[in-house]
Write a protein that holds these residues in place. Structure first.
Motif: not given
Lengths: 256, 231
Positions: A169-170, A173, A131, A165, B81, A133, A163, B204
């Motif tokens: 915000r994504p 993924d 992940r 971000r 998404a 960020d 993932t 998510d």
């Protein structure tokens, strides 16, 4: 380092980088634990800090839970590699293993996360969760390579989720599930079609908001694709780890 | 947990799931054309493996998005998404074009303020599964219905396209779909479960399973001068 409920090893390594105020990058946090060791190595350029992940023991074995957390604070330039490939192996207890990667990059900071391959050995069961960020204005180069089985070997069960971000915000993924017991069709013509090495290269640069590289196909089984944000993803499949690395290196060279 | 579909909406489900519903899906092969050209699909056996792989990856992701939209999860976060789960810009364009086409058919068929609001928010089209979920709501259908439509589309498209691409016997193509039916049921169950989680925990937690060859193949296919299908 503690034991997990399944009798495996729980270990966390932490890295934090920040601008040292003299044009370089300092590493106020560099914590190793158990089988996860982190070492500062000599940097190629004056303003970056380089860290090497050194696996002091083989693993992760079934039941283990490893975490690597790295943070590049404002103005820092951090480059992280690994001394060798990571080999997922079956454990004594028969349970699955877990590997978490948590990356955090501040505005104006850059993180290059370029570890060696993850090899899923026969009988192993590993869940990898990466992940990232990113603050708006952060820069990232991230490479992930998975090799399904050692030479000529059946793969283990591998699930890997990545993932990314940006500003909460994504941006990306993606999960890949493969090996014995994975949902059907993973090795078929829509997913891997018999390829045993797969890789992703994510490059996030603020200037891509103005102009991102155009999508292009890289040979038979790889593509460079601009994401819905200031980033590109290179997705590649190959017969083996060597060929995969060649494709990803060429893609990185194209991006400059 | 999902409530069973009341039998009174079953006919509406057939209208929405019908391949003749004018939403433009027939022009797309779901990646089958690229796979046929690359020699990865040459007959019914490979078509089945292709569809099975698509079902458990892009199919599950789309069905989860559709089910979440049908449950009332915000369409804008769902659309973001969907973007994050679709690295290929060719596939993002296709998803938005199909979303726009479905929107036109849906608003004409089941007028609804929610569909109007979504069309205003995404004039160039939202991702198709998001539109599908809101269409299901407008038609009085539930999350499970939306997921079934989505899952069936994810394999029905490649199967019927392969009949044209390879002159495959239509009986063989339908046999493939019938053999996949139990797995479609499973994927619908997972999609609806994930959608309910998304109601409480946000988008998510929705599945993000990817199919690298679908993404790579879509970029190659987008560059061809001559092709039978739009994607």
């Amino acid at each position: 380092m503690t034991a997990t409920a399944t009798g495996g090893v729980r270990a966390t390594a932490r890295i934090a980088a920040r601008a040292d105020g003299r044009g370089g990058t300092a590493l106020p946090v560099l914590e190793s634990e158990g089988p996860l060791a982190v070492r500062r190595t000599r940097a190629a350029s004056g303003d970056e800090a380089r860290v090497m992940l050194v696996g002091a023991m083989s693993g992760p074995l079934g039941g283990d839970h490893f975490t690597v957390a790295a943070r590049a604070g404002a103005g820092a330039r951090l480059r992280v590699g690994s001394a060798a490939a990571t080999l997922a192996l079956p454990g004594q207890t028969g349970g699955g293993a877990r590997y978490d990667v948590r990356l955090d990059v501040a505005a104006g900071a850059e993180l290059c996360w370029l570890p060696e391959q993850l090899i899923s050995a026969r009988g192993s069961e590993l869940y990898v969760s990466s992940r990232v960020d990113l603050a708006p204005g952060a820069r990232l180069v991230l490479r992930e390579e998975q090799v399904l089985g050692r030479a000529g070997e059946e793969p283990g069960r591998l699930t890997s989720r990545l993932t990314v971000r940006l500003g909460g915000r994504p941006l990306l993924d993606q999960e890949l599930a493969c090996g014995p017991g994975a949902p059907g069709g993973w090795d078929g013509p829509a997913v891997l079609a018999g390829h045993r090495a797969l890789g992703q290269l994510v490059v996030v640069r603020p200037e891509y908001a103005e102009s991102a590289p155009a999508a292009r196909v890289l040979g038979e089984c790889a593509a460079l694709t601009p994401l819905a944000g200031p980033a590109v993803l290179v997705t590649a499949l190959a017969a083996d780890a060597l060929r995969l690395r060649r494709v990803l290196d060429e893609a990185l060279a194209v991006l400059g | 947990m999902p409530t069973p579909t009341p039998s009174t909406t079953r006919a509406a489900l057939l209208v929405l799931a019908d391949g003749r519903f004018p939403a433009g899906g027939h022009a797309h092969s779901g990646g089958a054309e690229a796979a046929v050209r690359a020699g990865r699909i040459t007959g019914a056996a490979e078509l089945e493996e292709f569809c099975r792989g698509r079902l458990h990856t892009a199919g599950l992701v789309a069905a989860s998005l559709a089910a979440a939209a049908a449950l009332g999860v915000g369409p804008a976060p769902l659309d973001a998404a969907a973007d994050a789960r679709t690295p290929s810009p060719a596939l993002r364009r296709v998803a938005r074009r199909l979303g726009r086409q479905l929107m036109r058919a849906a608003r004409a068929t089941w007028p609804s303020a929610e569909l109007d609001a979504l069309a205003d928010r995404f004039p160039k089209g939202a991702h198709q599964p998001v539109v599908l979920g809101l269409t299901a709501r407008a038609a009085g259908l539930g999350a499970e219905d939306a997921a079934y439509c989505s899952v069936y589309e994810s394999v029905g498209g490649p199967a019927s396209a392969t009949v044209r691409l390879l002159s495959l016997d239509p009986f063989d193509a339908t046999g493939v779909l019938a053999r996949l039916a139990p797995e479609m049921d499973l994927v619908v169950g997972r999609a609806v479960e994930a959608a309910w989680r998304a109601v409480d925990e946000g988008v998510d937690v929705l599945p993000a399973v990817s199919a690298p060859l679908l993404e790579i193949g879509a970029e190659a296919h987008g560059g061809w001068a001559v092709r039978l299908f739009a994607s």
